[in-house]
Design a protein around this motif. Structure first.
Motif, PDB file in Angstrom:
ATOM      1  N   ASN A 207      28.313  43.178  34.421  1.00 12.73           N
ATOM      2  CA  ASN A 207      28.656  42.466  35.718  1.00 12.73           C
ATOM      3  C   ASN A 207      27.351  41.768  35.992  1.00 12.73           C
ATOM      4  N   THR A 217      27.696  36.312  43.948  1.00 11.02           N
ATOM      5  CA  THR A 217      28.675  36.115  42.989  1.00 11.02           C
ATOM      6  C   THR A 217      28.386  37.002  41.955  1.00 11.02           C
ATOM      7  N   LEU A 219      30.025  38.079  38.201  1.00  9.47           N
ATOM      8  CA  LEU A 219      30.823  37.843  37.151  1.00  9.47           C
ATOM      9  C   LEU A 219      31.060  38.968  36.145  1.00  9.47           C
ATOM     10  N   ARG A 224      36.936  37.942  32.441  1.00 10.30           N
ATOM     11  CA  ARG A 224      36.036  36.735  33.236  1.00 10.30           C
ATOM     12  C   ARG A 224      36.442  37.000  34.458  1.00 10.30           C
ATOM     13  N   ARG A 226      35.831  36.979  38.415  1.00  9.83           N
ATOM     14  CA  ARG A 226      34.697  36.047  39.216  1.00  9.83           C
ATOM     15  C   ARG A 226      35.079  36.750  40.497  1.00  9.83           C
TER      16      ARG A 226
END
Length: 352
Positions: A207, A217, A219, A224, A226
């Motif tokens: 992460n 944010t 990821l 993937r 988000r």
């Protein structure tokens, strides 16, 4: 990626885990060298100062992952016990070192085996050693489950959800696969759900945290996924989404993220029922950096469609070395996997 990390220090937000930390160092206590390393790590964390971004927020940036042996639920053999003994910790650490060496030797998953504290059965060999992390054993800690509330360390399923979980476990990797809707959401490369993102297993649990003024944010490598968390005090939008509608704020040095307004996907198959989303799901997550390479992650899950009461898990998250990259997660190479799965199931049915 041959970097070894020390144990998480004793600054947990849940009282039961504070008591665990007071019992002694958490990793490989049966060995003098490990004891010395644990003491050194604890001293380093006590002298540690929270780094901050250029605009003054606690700095959580980097690539983090869960790499411990603690199962989500408390195994039956540890019923009534929140913590492992020194001897049990040392034995699990020995097994984990052997498993890491076997992976480095190139053995596939079914050859390596899964003799770990969670007593999980081998679930096929969909991920052989090529896809696994190498170079380090998983960290061993005292607590017998990530779940700290309820006190029994078990998921408080409703009767319907418990039956659904049993059905899901029975058909995992077996089918029937009559439609593209039959495989679970992970097999379909959609997601395993926000509830599981920080906990996710050894083949895609990285992460990356990226911060900018007013936003964090996250990821997630696998699928993937988000998550863009606003920190500017806005209200939730009310728009239902796969990952819900999330807003965050700082509580001292702790990032608090509250997520509601999930799309109801309880009719879909999930790898585990506790991961699935419904329109009554509410998550409260707390991220607290407690050392140079350590973070406490606490999640409270409330969903009356699946659970009889809210439940809380606390897990240690480790930061990977500077420069660690997250690469493409090509879940279905060329999109052949789904069509091949359905084709194989139909051929199997025709020959039965």
């Amino acid at each position: 990626m041959d970097h070894r990390h020390g144990p998480v220090p004793g600054q947990l937000a849940v009282t039961v885990l504070v008591a665990a930390l007071a019992c002694g160092p958490l990793a490989a206590q049966g060995q003098t060298d490990a004891q010395t390393a644990a003491d050194a790590q604890t001293a380093a964390d006590q002298a540690w100062t929270q780094p901050r971004t250029a605009w003054g927020d606690p700095d959580l940036q980097g690539v983090w992952r869960y790499e411990a042996t603690i199962p989500l639920e408390r195994p039956a053999r540890f019923e009534g016990r929140a913590f492992l003994s020194d001897e049990e910790v040392a034995e699990i650490a020995r097994v984990e070192e052997e498993l890491a060496a076997a992976k480095l030797a190139g053995l596939d998953g079914t050859d390596v085996g899964r003799q770990t504290v969670d007593e999980s059965p081998i679930r096929g060999n969909e991920y052989n050693s090529f896809w696994q992390d190498h170079g380090r054993a998983r960290q061993v800690y005292r607590q017998t489950s990530l779940i700290v509330d309820p006190p029994d360390g078990r998921l408080p399923y409703t009767d319907d959800a418990r039956e659904a979980a049993a059905r899901s476990a029975a058909r995992y990797g077996v089918g029937p696969y009559e439609s593209y809707l039959d495989p679970d959401t992970g097999e379909r490369c959609l997601t395993d759900g926000v509830t599981a993102i920080m906990w996710q297993g050894p083949n895609g649990g990285h992460n990356r945290f990226v911060q900018s003024p007013g936003y964090v944010t996250i990821l997630h490598e696998e699928y993937r996924d988000r998550r863009i968390v606003p920190l500017d005090g806005r209200e939730q939008s009310g728009i239902a989404q796969w990952f819900g509608d999330e807003v965050g704020h700082w509580d001292g040095d702790t990032l608090v993220v509250e997520t509601t307004n999930f799309l109801d996907r309880t009719n879909y198959e999930w790898a585990n029922v506790w991961m699935r989303a419904s329109d009554s799901l509410r998550l409260v997550e707390r991220f607290t950096r407690v050392g140079e390479d350590t973070m406490e992650y606490t999640i409270t899950v409330e969903d009356p469609k699946t659970f009889t009461r809210p439940w809380t898990a606390v897990m240690p998250i480790l930061r990977l070395p500077e420069g660690t990259q997250i690469y493409e997660y090509a879940c279905h190479e060329g999109n052949y996997a789904m069509s091949n799965l359905l084709r194989g199931a139909r051929n199997q049915a025709a020959n039965e």
